[in-house]
Design an enzyme around this catalytic site. Structure first.
Site, mmCIF file in Angstrom:
data_model
loop_
_atom_site.group_PDB
_atom_site.id
_atom_site.type_symbol
_atom_site.label_atom_id
_atom_site.label_comp_id
_atom_site.label_asym_id
_atom_site.label_seq_id
_atom_site.Cartn_x
_atom_site.Cartn_y
_atom_site.Cartn_z
ATOM 1 N N THR A 266 0.875 -0.739 0.131
ATOM 2 C CA THR A 266 -0.106 -0.093 0.534
ATOM 3 C C THR A 266 0.641 1.148 0.130
ATOM 4 O OG1 THR A 266 -0.358 -0.790 2.300
ATOM 5 C CG2 THR A 266 -1.586 -0.761 1.675
ATOM 6 N N PHE A 393 -8.064 4.509 4.448
ATOM 7 C CA PHE A 393 -7.205 3.240 5.707
ATOM 8 C C PHE A 393 -8.299 2.897 6.151
ATOM 9 C CE2 PHE A 393 -3.901 7.192 5.081
ATOM 10 C CZ PHE A 393 -2.680 6.286 4.879
ATOM 11 N N CYS A 400 -6.743 0.678 9.330
ATOM 12 C CA CYS A 400 -5.512 0.192 9.359
ATOM 13 C C CYS A 400 -4.734 0.847 10.302
ATOM 14 C CB CYS A 400 -4.674 1.607 8.220
ATOM 15 S SG CYS A 400 -3.600 0.990 7.532
HETATM 16 C C1 HEM Z 1 -5.550 -1.908 7.757
HETATM 17 C C2 HEM Z 1 -4.882 1.340 4.004
HETATM 18 C C3 HEM Z 1 -0.592 0.769 5.156
HETATM 19 C C4 HEM Z 1 -0.549 -2.208 8.393
HETATM 20 C C5 HEM Z 1 -6.196 -1.445 6.156
HETATM 21 C C6 HEM Z 1 -7.498 -1.760 5.897
HETATM 22 C C7 HEM Z 1 -6.883 -0.126 4.791
HETATM 23 C C8 HEM Z 1 -5.703 0.156 5.164
HETATM 24 C C9 HEM Z 1 -7.768 0.459 4.091
HETATM 25 C C10 HEM Z 1 -8.362 -1.688 6.564
HETATM 26 C C11 HEM Z 1 -9.043 -2.896 5.503
HETATM 27 C C12 HEM Z 1 -10.482 -3.434 5.083
HETATM 28 O O1 HEM Z 1 -11.283 -2.725 6.198
HETATM 29 O O2 HEM Z 1 -10.171 -4.806 5.112
HETATM 30 C C13 HEM Z 1 -3.356 1.395 4.033
HETATM 31 C C14 HEM Z 1 -2.924 1.979 3.211
HETATM 32 C C15 HEM Z 1 -1.596 1.973 3.522
HETATM 33 C C16 HEM Z 1 -1.790 1.517 4.565
HETATM 34 C C17 HEM Z 1 -3.802 2.800 2.100
HETATM 35 C C18 HEM Z 1 -0.741 3.321 3.531
HETATM 36 C C19 HEM Z 1 -0.684 4.370 2.375
HETATM 37 C C20 HEM Z 1 -0.306 0.043 6.381
HETATM 38 C C21 HEM Z 1 1.098 0.122 7.249
HETATM 39 C C22 HEM Z 1 1.035 -1.360 8.117
HETATM 40 C C23 HEM Z 1 -0.673 -1.327 8.177
HETATM 41 C C24 HEM Z 1 2.500 0.581 6.989
HETATM 42 C C25 HEM Z 1 2.564 -1.424 8.894
HETATM 43 C C26 HEM Z 1 3.327 -1.581 9.802
HETATM 44 C C27 HEM Z 1 -2.064 -3.066 8.576
HETATM 45 C C28 HEM Z 1 -3.036 -4.203 9.218
HETATM 46 C C29 HEM Z 1 -4.551 -3.417 8.925
HETATM 47 C C30 HEM Z 1 -4.232 -3.271 8.198
HETATM 48 C C31 HEM Z 1 -2.057 -4.975 10.522
HETATM 49 C C32 HEM Z 1 -5.351 -5.063 9.301
HETATM 50 C C33 HEM Z 1 -6.396 -4.084 10.526
HETATM 51 C C34 HEM Z 1 -7.146 -5.107 11.675
HETATM 52 O O3 HEM Z 1 -7.990 -5.178 10.672
HETATM 53 O O4 HEM Z 1 -6.604 -4.452 12.756
HETATM 54 N N1 HEM Z 1 -4.839 -0.984 5.536
HETATM 55 N N2 HEM Z 1 -2.279 0.587 5.175
HETATM 56 N N3 HEM Z 1 -0.881 -0.747 7.204
HETATM 57 N N4 HEM Z 1 -3.155 -2.169 7.842
HETATM 58 FE FE1 HEM Z 1 -3.046 -0.605 6.670
#
Ligand code: HEM
Length: 455
Positions: A266, A393, A400
């Protein structure tokens, strides 16, 4: 009085499934959204009926966590084949999700970013050194190297040294193939997936390779006896403040793999789209150069504090995430029978997808939505906006966890790139989007040249 949800015509049995292009549904869904100004439509994807929403008021309703939750449906159900009960693919209410979420949350606070900063800087310097030896660069590949190396080094003390290798690291190749297969499986009837033995064997082998690498990272940390304060250290040492439980080895493996996947695809997409958009908007590029020259003059080594002073660069990233959100949709499911907008009935268990691009350009919430306008992120304009019009996010407690991490890393990288290089697009790149679990620009080759003084 309920009203029928608009539903584009499909074929018997398969419904609309064959209309979705094999290369990914991103543009297909955006086109359908443009043709349905109601902000909602329903598709039959070979028996999987999904209600798509993108009107900000409807999105506000489905963001209500007492009415909707995140289900683990395809493609996430397939990603669960390798990320198991890691945070991203854990089922709603799964006990290990709550334990890991509570243990890890402090590690993603804004304050913790300061602790990760030296490693983020080290990897960004690797990128700069690499580009100093190049002229034309494959931006998306190098952003992928940057973000993978950053999460691995800051999170788990593992150095991939991706810039020293001509090919993407074998781990990344396995991950790319496994994600592609997970997306194929989303479009296949399970009976067909079962027949494709060769594809299945390759998929299993890729998953095994990813698990081997992660197991080795964990094993060598345990063997070293080191008590590092990074994500891995926390997962190995800390207990859940509510239950007192520690994470199991299998869960730690799933979390490490999850962070390696979710933590780099991402962010690399975001940085690549940002550079693409800067090539199309030279007046914004000029503002960004002026900002880095002011905040990071000469060879000043950036600190966490200097990065926090940036203003133009964060707004470029916000706007890139609006126009090209790397995650294109958020999957939800109705907890019980419910009615949207006072007229659209949904049964309990109804699948819903929030389409992010159509939401992010919805004319009800955005002025000149197609325009790359970083001033829409100035505080007064931001405060006046619909509160559910921007969700790159995600939403609620399943949003996220890595948001601050991603933004800190991306701000630093973009500032260092622009401080050092004049970037140009001599090949006239036409935006083509590559879609796996996320979207990224395909074949984005740009020219980099060290900047001269006052340039
Ligand atoms: C969940 C976007 C960067 C770790 C999510 C979700 C989105 C998202 C939309 C929700 C997904 C859903 O509802 O199914 C992004 C974007 C990023 C980014 C646009 C960068 C610009 C990161 C980074 C990490 C990360 C750098 C870790 C270092 C996670 C994790 C989840 C998550 C572990 C699951 C959270 C949970 O359900 O407890 N992200 N993300 N993401 N993201 Fe990101």
């Amino acid at each position: 009085m309920t009203a029928p949800i608009p539903a584009p015509r499909g074929l018997p049995v398969v419904g609309n499934a064959l209309q979705v292009p094999v290369t990914g549904g991103h543009q297909f869904f955006a086109d359908l959204a443009a043709a349905h100004p109601e902000g909602i439509f329903k598709l039959n994807l070979a028996g999987r009926h999904v209600v798509m929403v993108y009107d900000p008021d409807l999105v506000a309703e489905v963001s209500d966590e007492s009415r909707f939750h995140k289900p683990i449906d395809p493609p996430l159900a397939h990603v669960r084949d390798f990320a198991g009960d890691g945070l991203f693919t854990a089922h709603d209410g799964e006990e290990s999700w709550g334990q890991a979420h509570r243990i890890l949350l402090p590690a993603f606070s804004q304050r913790s970013m300061k602790a990760y900063f030296p490693q983020m800087l080290e990897v960004a310097q690797d990128l700069i050194a690499h580009w100093e030896t190049r002229s034309d660069v494959d931006v998306t590949e190098d952003m992928t190297r940057l973000t993978l190396d950053t999460i691995a080094l800051t999170g788990f003390g593992h150095a991939f040294h991706s810039f020293e290798q001509p090919e993407l690291h074998p781990f990344l190749q396995s991950m790319g193939r496994a994600l592609t297969e997970a997306m194929h499986r989303t479009r296949q009837l399970p009976a067909i997936t079962g027949l494709k033995r060769k594809a299945d064997a390759a998929y299993r082998a890729d998953i095994a390779r990813m698990h081997d690498l992660v197991d080795e990272v964990i094993r060598s940390r345990r063997a070293s006896g080191e008590k590092a304060q990074d994500l891995l250290g926390l997962m190995l040492e800390a207990a859940d403040p509510v239950s007192g439980v520690r994470l199991t080895d299998e869960n730690i493996r799933n979390q490490v793999l999850t962070f390696l996947i979710a933590g780099h695809e991402t962010t690399s997409g975001t940085l690549s789209f940002a550079l693409h958009l800067l090539m199309r908007n030279p007046h914004v590029l000029a503002q960004a150069y002026a900002e880095v020259d002011r905040i990071l003059p000469g060879d000043t080594v950036p600190t966490y504090e200097t990065v926090m002073k940036l203003d133009v660069i964060p707004r470029i990233l916000d706007e890139a995430l609006r126009l090209h959100s790397p995650i294109t949709a958020i999957g939800l499911m109705a907890n019980h029978d419910t009615v949207l907008a006072g007229k659209y009935h949904l049964d309990a268990g109804q699948k819903v997808a929030v389409l992010l691009k159509p939401l992010h350009v919805h004319p009800g919430a955005w002025e000149n939505p197609g325009e790359f306008d970083i001033d829409r992120w100035l505080p007064e304009r931001k405060a006046a906006r619909h509160p559910h019009a921007y969700k790159p996010f995600g939403n609620g407690e399943r949003a996220c966890i890595g948001r601050q991490f991603a933004l800190t890393e991306a701000r630093l990288a973009l500032a260092m790139i622009l401080r050092r290089f004049a970037i140009s697009d001599p090949h006239g790149h036409q935006l083509a989007i590559k879609q796996t679990l996320t979207i990224k620009p395909d074949n984005l080759t740009l020219r980099v040249r060290p900047r001269q003084e006052h340039e």
